[in-house]
Write a protein that holds these residues in place. Sequence first.
Motif, PDB file in Angstrom:
ATOM      1  N   TYR A   1      -2.595   9.373  -4.813  1.00 54.03           N
ATOM      2  CA  TYR A   1      -2.543   7.904  -4.789  1.00 54.03           C
ATOM      3  C   TYR A   1      -1.132   7.422  -4.455  1.00 54.03           C
ATOM      4  CZ  TYR A   1      -0.369   7.917  -9.474  1.00 54.03           C
ATOM      5  OH  TYR A   1       0.480   8.104 -10.532  1.00 54.03           O
ATOM      6  N   ILE A   2      -1.084   6.182  -3.956  1.00 48.23           N
ATOM      7  CA  ILE A   2       0.194   5.522  -3.620  1.00 48.23           C
ATOM      8  C   ILE A   2       0.298   4.252  -4.456  1.00 48.23           C
ATOM      9  CG2 ILE A   2       1.526   4.390  -1.795  1.00 48.23           C
ATOM     10  CD1 ILE A   2       0.122   6.266   0.213  1.00 48.23           C
ATOM     11  N   LEU A   3       1.420   4.096  -5.149  1.00 46.86           N
ATOM     12  CA  LEU A   3       1.648   2.918  -5.993  1.00 46.86           C
ATOM     13  C   LEU A   3       2.418   1.859  -5.199  1.00 46.86           C
ATOM     14  CD1 LEU A   3       1.520   1.568  -8.827  1.00 46.86           C
ATOM     15  CD2 LEU A   3       3.745   2.615  -9.289  1.00 46.86           C
ATOM     16  N   ILE A   4       1.841   0.670  -5.138  1.00 50.84           N
ATOM     17  CA  ILE A   4       2.471  -0.452  -4.425  1.00 50.84           C
ATOM     18  C   ILE A   4       2.743  -1.560  -5.430  1.00 50.84           C
ATOM     19  CG2 ILE A   4       2.127  -2.227  -2.661  1.00 50.84           C
ATOM     20  CD1 ILE A   4       0.375  -0.132  -1.214  1.00 50.84           C
ATOM     21  N   ALA A   5       3.959  -2.067  -5.445  1.00 44.85           N
ATOM     22  CA  ALA A   5       4.309  -3.116  -6.414  1.00 44.85           C
ATOM     23  C   ALA A   5       5.343  -4.062  -5.830  1.00 44.85           C
ATOM     24  CB  ALA A   5       4.836  -2.486  -7.699  1.00 44.85           C
ATOM     25  N   ASP A   6       5.397  -5.209  -6.433  1.00 45.66           N
ATOM     26  CA  ASP A   6       6.410  -6.202  -6.088  1.00 45.66           C
ATOM     27  C   ASP A   6       7.758  -5.743  -6.646  1.00 45.66           C
ATOM     28  OD1 ASP A   6       7.554  -8.519  -5.226  1.00 45.66           O
ATOM     29  OD2 ASP A   6       6.439  -9.856  -6.550  1.00 45.66           O
ATOM     30  N   GLU A   7       8.845  -6.088  -5.972  1.00 45.23           N
ATOM     31  CA  GLU A   7      10.179  -5.697  -6.438  1.00 45.23           C
ATOM     32  C   GLU A   7      10.856  -6.843  -7.167  1.00 45.23           C
ATOM     33  OE1 GLU A   7      12.900  -3.611  -3.813  1.00 45.23           O
ATOM     34  OE2 GLU A   7      11.222  -3.134  -2.500  1.00 45.23           O
ATOM     35  N   VAL A   8      11.515  -6.515  -8.256  1.00 49.03           N
ATOM     36  CA  VAL A   8      12.284  -7.515  -9.011  1.00 49.03           C
ATOM     37  C   VAL A   8      13.512  -7.915  -8.190  1.00 49.03           C
ATOM     38  CG1 VAL A   8      13.712  -7.833 -11.073  1.00 49.03           C
ATOM     39  CG2 VAL A   8      11.501  -6.702 -11.260  1.00 49.03           C
ATOM     40  N   LYS A   9      13.822  -9.211  -8.183  1.00 45.73           N
ATOM     41  CA  LYS A   9      15.002  -9.681  -7.446  1.00 45.73           C
ATOM     42  C   LYS A   9      16.274  -9.093  -8.045  1.00 45.73           C
ATOM     43  CE  LYS A   9      13.079 -14.037  -5.773  1.00 45.73           C
ATOM     44  NZ  LYS A   9      13.132 -15.503  -5.824  1.00 45.73           N
TER      45      LYS A   9
ATOM     46  N   THR B   1      10.451 -12.003  -9.001  1.00 43.00           N
ATOM     47  CA  THR B   1      10.260 -10.884  -8.074  1.00 43.00           C
ATOM     48  C   THR B   1      10.281 -11.411  -6.643  1.00 43.00           C
ATOM     49  OG1 THR B   1       7.849 -11.069  -8.075  1.00 43.00           O
ATOM     50  CG2 THR B   1       8.844  -9.672  -9.778  1.00 43.00           C
ATOM     51  N   LYS B   2      10.391 -10.514  -5.674  1.00 41.76           N
ATOM     52  CA  LYS B   2      10.543 -10.921  -4.275  1.00 41.76           C
ATOM     53  C   LYS B   2       9.269 -11.470  -3.654  1.00 41.76           C
ATOM     54  CE  LYS B   2      14.298  -7.629  -3.427  1.00 41.76           C
ATOM     55  NZ  LYS B   2      14.714  -6.396  -2.715  1.00 41.76           N
ATOM     56  N   GLY B   3       8.120 -11.159  -4.278  1.00 45.29           N
ATOM     57  CA  GLY B   3       6.856 -11.637  -3.722  1.00 45.29           C
ATOM     58  C   GLY B   3       6.432 -10.843  -2.500  1.00 45.29           C
ATOM     59  N   VAL B   4       7.020  -9.679  -2.306  1.00 44.85           N
ATOM     60  CA  VAL B   4       6.698  -8.822  -1.159  1.00 44.85           C
ATOM     61  C   VAL B   4       6.290  -7.449  -1.694  1.00 44.85           C
ATOM     62  CG1 VAL B   4       7.547  -7.749   0.954  1.00 44.85           C
ATOM     63  CG2 VAL B   4       8.365 -10.019   0.296  1.00 44.85           C
ATOM     64  N   PHE B   5       5.080  -6.990  -1.329  1.00 48.49           N
ATOM     65  CA  PHE B   5       4.623  -5.677  -1.779  1.00 48.49           C
ATOM     66  C   PHE B   5       5.354  -4.566  -1.028  1.00 48.49           C
ATOM     67  CE2 PHE B   5       0.876  -8.170  -3.074  1.00 48.49           C
ATOM     68  CZ  PHE B   5       0.761  -7.705  -4.373  1.00 48.49           C
ATOM     69  N   ASN B   6       5.801  -3.560  -1.769  1.00 46.65           N
ATOM     70  CA  ASN B   6       6.443  -2.389  -1.174  1.00 46.65           C
ATOM     71  C   ASN B   6       5.942  -1.124  -1.865  1.00 46.65           C
ATOM     72  OD1 ASN B   6       8.289  -3.336   0.886  1.00 46.65           O
ATOM     73  ND2 ASN B   6       9.388  -4.346  -0.773  1.00 46.65           N
ATOM     74  N   VAL B   7       5.923  -0.038  -1.114  1.00 44.91           N
ATOM     75  CA  VAL B   7       5.531   1.247  -1.691  1.00 44.91           C
ATOM     76  C   VAL B   7       6.609   1.692  -2.669  1.00 44.91           C
ATOM     77  CG1 VAL B   7       5.146   3.702  -1.190  1.00 44.91           C
ATOM     78  CG2 VAL B   7       4.146   1.944   0.297  1.00 44.91           C
ATOM     79  N   GLN B   8       6.204   1.937  -3.918  1.00 49.23           N
ATOM     80  CA  GLN B   8       7.147   2.338  -4.952  1.00 49.23           C
ATOM     81  C   GLN B   8       7.082   3.846  -5.246  1.00 49.23           C
ATOM     82  OE1 GLN B   8       9.295   0.106  -6.249  1.00 49.23           O
ATOM     83  NE2 GLN B   8       8.394  -1.554  -5.066  1.00 49.23           N
ATOM     84  N   GLU B   9       5.854   4.388  -5.278  1.00 45.22           N
ATOM     85  CA  GLU B   9       5.693   5.819  -5.612  1.00 45.22           C
ATOM     86  C   GLU B   9       4.572   6.421  -4.768  1.00 45.22           C
ATOM     87  OE1 GLU B   9       4.935   6.198  -9.794  1.00 45.22           O
ATOM     88  OE2 GLU B   9       6.549   4.780 -10.324  1.00 45.22           O
ATOM     89  N   ILE B  10       4.703   7.726  -4.425  1.00 46.68           N
ATOM     90  CA  ILE B  10       3.651   8.468  -3.714  1.00 46.68           C
ATOM     91  C   ILE B  10       3.346   9.725  -4.530  1.00 46.68           C
ATOM     92  CG2 ILE B  10       3.012   9.636  -1.554  1.00 46.68           C
ATOM     93  CD1 ILE B  10       5.153   7.883  -0.151  1.00 46.68           C
ATOM     94  N   HIS B  11       2.077   9.876  -4.907  1.00 49.89           N
ATOM     95  CA  HIS B  11       1.666  11.026  -5.735  1.00 49.89           C
ATOM     96  C   HIS B  11       0.576  11.821  -5.008  1.00 49.89           C
ATOM     97  CE1 HIS B  11       3.871   9.712  -9.358  1.00 49.89           C
ATOM     98  NE2 HIS B  11       3.609   8.492  -8.913  1.00 49.89           N
ATOM     99  N   PRO B  12       0.960  12.804  -4.178  1.00 50.83           N
ATOM    100  CA  PRO B  12      -0.043  13.571  -3.424  1.00 50.83           C
ATOM    101  C   PRO B  12      -0.683  14.679  -4.280  1.00 50.83           C
ATOM    102  CG  PRO B  12       2.150  14.326  -2.874  1.00 50.83           C
ATOM    103  CD  PRO B  12       2.322  13.216  -3.876  1.00 50.83           C
TER     104      PRO B  12
END
Length: 614
Positions: free
Chosen positions: A427-435, A320-331
């Motif tokens: 809630y907001i889901l934050i995850a690492d991205e696969v290369k 994975t890239k080792g960088v956290f990014n916002v993946q999903e937003i669930h308002p």
Amino acid sequence: MKKQLMRIIIAVVIFIAALIINPYSFGLSLVLFIASYILVGGDVVLRAGRNILHGNVFDENFLMSIATIGAFAIGEYPEGVAVMLFYQVGELFQSYAVDKSRKSIASLMDIRPDYANVKRGDQLLQMDPDEVNVGEIIVIKAGERVPLDGKVLEGNSMLDTTALTGESVPREVSIGEGILSGCINLNGVLTVEVTKEYGESMVTKILDLVENASSKKSKSEQFITKFARYYTPIVVIIAALLAIIPPIVIEGASFSDWVYRALTFLVVSCPCALVISIPLSFFGGIGGASKRGILVKGSNYLEALAKAEIVVFDKTGTLTKGVFNVQEIHPVNMSKEALLELTAYAESYSTHPISLSLKRAYGQEIDNDRITDVQEFAGHGVAAVIDGKEVKAGNFRLMEKLNIPYFNGEVAGTVVHVAIDNRYAGYILIADEVKMDAAQAIRELKDSRIRKTVMLTGDTQSVGLKVGKELGLDKVYTELLPGDKVEKLEEIFTLKSAKGKLAYVGDGINDAPVLARADIGIAMGGLGSDAAIEAADIVIMNDEPSKIVTAIKISKNTLKIAQQNAVFAIGIKVAVLILSAFGLATMWEAVFADVGVTVLAVLNSFRALEVKGL
């Protein structure tokens, strides 16, 4: 090489003249044969003499000298000169091959920077990179090479990273990003803060790796060195016995005939093809790998990689890239944009990676006048008043502390729960991205007959299993501490065959013990930690997992070429040795078995440098 070539050409001209004159004037032709021999073989005889004085008797110089001088002694002048001529032609090919291999690796030396523009007050001083200290400010103009590792303070530009990564596509850098020494600044002017001394910089490490690579020999090279050490004296003894015993025990046997056979035997026995071509194959493989941004610390590791059966991966920064990014937003009862905006504002004072990823996803300037009463709850989250609304953002513990019901489902990633005026807002889901090339790398590894692909990660089970399923890994172990990784690796070792090898791929400080324990440690060198790069045997300069497949293909190709050379050289030599012992091979066949095989093996070794299609 030019001098050597000129000497050979002049010796050939004199040799041909001697052959033409021989039927008419034996005396003059003999003088020309001797002149040709001294010109082309004098240095070989001198080297043999010097080596004998230093106790190193049985080498190829000794074999060539005794065989050719012996040929002169029994009146075979043309064959004596011809053997030395062909031997020198073989040496010329060898010199050319080694020079070509060295140049392919020496091209890396071009990455060494000549100077650094250091900013001191209003002045810009041109200094040696090794005189610049950590924390100093340097300016890199368009067209200049980056002299030291650092962080961009001002400017943005495109960097040519070909020398480091083997990739021709330039990389864009801007304020706040790290840059590595050895790259070329293509357009803009960059102001950079130095983060590592020259001795610790990427360019120095690469040069050290490459310069020291040839010191660690493969098992094939070690075998050839030992083989030559014992083989040469044995064949000299056999040749001596061949010259002396048959004329004594066989009635009517000619002494000169058996001496000729013994000399032919000596010419054939020279192990040049093996001694030269095997190391040259591995040297070419290391040079070819460096062209593709893969640094191999020794030919022993290149050979071991060809036998890899199991490849074990770290997750973060490797697959994975080792960088956290916002993946999903669930308002809940509001828009995604509004939830992200309020959360980014609430997190705006924090430097935590999760906070940074929220601000990056929001992508707009934060107006600090809208924020008041900022509070941080250690290990839980933050609270702030934004436009009069009380916003609380954090993990599930914060929600439980505030007695606010929240989403409690299974997700793969880090969840930031948000409450506005003490009511759950989503809630907001934050995850690492696969290369991008990670899945391709796993597929190609399986196509390359890697028996098992495994991932070891300290991340949660949900995240680890999600990544493992997405990439098609055979096995995933999660929630591991650095010590647990070593223990788990010991278990995985039992799954490989006796001759098989296990490779571990990682990038962090916590990977250093596992990299050192594995048969082959592979580090991601672009963003990987110094400890990981130090502990690894192979370094992937652009952090792409797919380069592991390339490295395995290069290692298999190199080993195949080395084995071809060994089988070909030994097979031809054994056949001609038997023929020469029975008097069925002349010195001309002996010349082919020695020099011809050497030339063909060296030419075959060139193929190890060609890695474009791998």
